[in-house]
Scaffold this motif. Structure first.
Motif, mmCIF file in Angstrom:
data_model
loop_
_atom_site.group_PDB
_atom_site.id
_atom_site.type_symbol
_atom_site.label_atom_id
_atom_site.label_comp_id
_atom_site.label_asym_id
_atom_site.label_seq_id
_atom_site.Cartn_x
_atom_site.Cartn_y
_atom_site.Cartn_z
ATOM 1 N N LEU A 16 7.930 3.064 11.373
ATOM 2 C CA LEU A 16 6.950 2.017 11.652
ATOM 3 C C LEU A 16 5.919 2.476 12.688
ATOM 4 C CD1 LEU A 16 9.251 -1.121 11.690
ATOM 5 C CD2 LEU A 16 7.586 -0.477 9.944
ATOM 6 N N LEU A 17 6.367 3.227 13.684
ATOM 7 C CA LEU A 17 5.426 3.761 14.676
ATOM 8 C C LEU A 17 4.465 4.762 14.044
ATOM 9 C CD1 LEU A 17 7.707 4.209 17.813
ATOM 10 C CD2 LEU A 17 5.861 2.568 17.489
ATOM 11 N N GLN A 19 3.519 4.799 10.911
ATOM 12 C CA GLN A 19 2.607 4.011 10.092
ATOM 13 C C GLN A 19 1.533 3.359 10.961
ATOM 14 O OE1 GLN A 19 4.504 0.955 7.817
ATOM 15 N NE2 GLN A 19 2.593 -0.104 7.433
ATOM 16 N N LEU A 20 1.922 2.807 12.091
ATOM 17 C CA LEU A 20 0.964 2.152 12.979
ATOM 18 C C LEU A 20 -0.047 3.143 13.539
ATOM 19 C CD1 LEU A 20 0.179 -0.479 14.464
ATOM 20 C CD2 LEU A 20 1.669 0.282 16.306
ATOM 21 N N VAL A 21 0.422 4.296 13.988
ATOM 22 C CA VAL A 21 -0.476 5.309 14.558
ATOM 23 C C VAL A 21 -1.441 5.830 13.499
ATOM 24 C CG1 VAL A 21 -0.537 7.645 15.516
ATOM 25 C CG2 VAL A 21 1.055 5.963 16.430
ATOM 26 N N THR A 23 -2.441 4.323 10.729
ATOM 27 C CA THR A 23 -3.366 3.260 10.327
ATOM 28 C C THR A 23 -4.448 3.035 11.375
ATOM 29 O OG1 THR A 23 -1.611 2.181 9.058
ATOM 30 C CG2 THR A 23 -3.511 0.839 9.625
ATOM 31 N N VAL A 24 -4.057 2.938 12.628
ATOM 32 C CA VAL A 24 -5.042 2.696 13.687
ATOM 33 C C VAL A 24 -5.999 3.874 13.808
ATOM 34 C CG1 VAL A 24 -5.308 2.420 16.187
ATOM 35 C CG2 VAL A 24 -3.602 1.083 14.962
ATOM 36 N N THR A 25 -5.479 5.093 13.756
ATOM 37 C CA THR A 25 -6.334 6.279 13.848
ATOM 38 C C THR A 25 -7.324 6.333 12.686
ATOM 39 O OG1 THR A 25 -4.537 7.459 14.930
ATOM 40 C CG2 THR A 25 -6.330 8.792 14.044
ATOM 41 N N LEU A 49 -5.365 -0.138 4.638
ATOM 42 C CA LEU A 49 -4.534 -1.290 4.969
ATOM 43 C C LEU A 49 -3.515 -1.631 3.875
ATOM 44 C CD1 LEU A 49 -7.154 -3.637 6.639
ATOM 45 C CD2 LEU A 49 -5.370 -2.285 7.737
ATOM 46 N N ASN A 52 -0.009 1.498 2.913
ATOM 47 C CA ASN A 52 0.474 1.742 4.272
ATOM 48 C C ASN A 52 0.414 3.182 4.760
ATOM 49 O OD1 ASN A 52 1.043 -0.954 4.617
ATOM 50 N ND2 ASN A 52 3.001 -0.758 3.619
ATOM 51 N N ILE A 53 1.325 4.028 4.423
ATOM 52 C CA ILE A 53 1.328 5.394 4.948
ATOM 53 C C ILE A 53 0.466 6.308 4.087
ATOM 54 C CG2 ILE A 53 2.799 7.422 5.325
ATOM 55 C CD1 ILE A 53 4.944 5.563 6.330
#
Length: 65
Positions: A16-17, A19-21, A23-25, A49, A52-53
């Protein structure tokens, strides 16, 4: 089959981390970029969006200069 979520947390949290990094980048890079090779800004945001990955990885591979 009794599935306990806490058993899978050590594997899910790093995923999840990541994926978050990613996506935000990717979103920050999309917003800052002026010209795109293949698609436009709105389509790239939707791809990042929704997929996801895979979406951010596609953006980094196809649009990286």
């Amino acid at each position: 089959m009794n599935m306990d979520v806490q058993e899978y947390l050590p594997f899910l949290i790093p995923l999840l981390l990541l994926q978050l990094v990613l996506t935000v980048t990717a979103l920050v890079m999309i917003i800052r970029q002026q010209q795109f090779r293949y698609l436009n800004r709105v389509v790239w945001i939707i791809i990042v969006l929704v997929l996801n990955i895979i979406g951010p990885i596609l953006y980094f591979v196809l649009e990286r200069r």
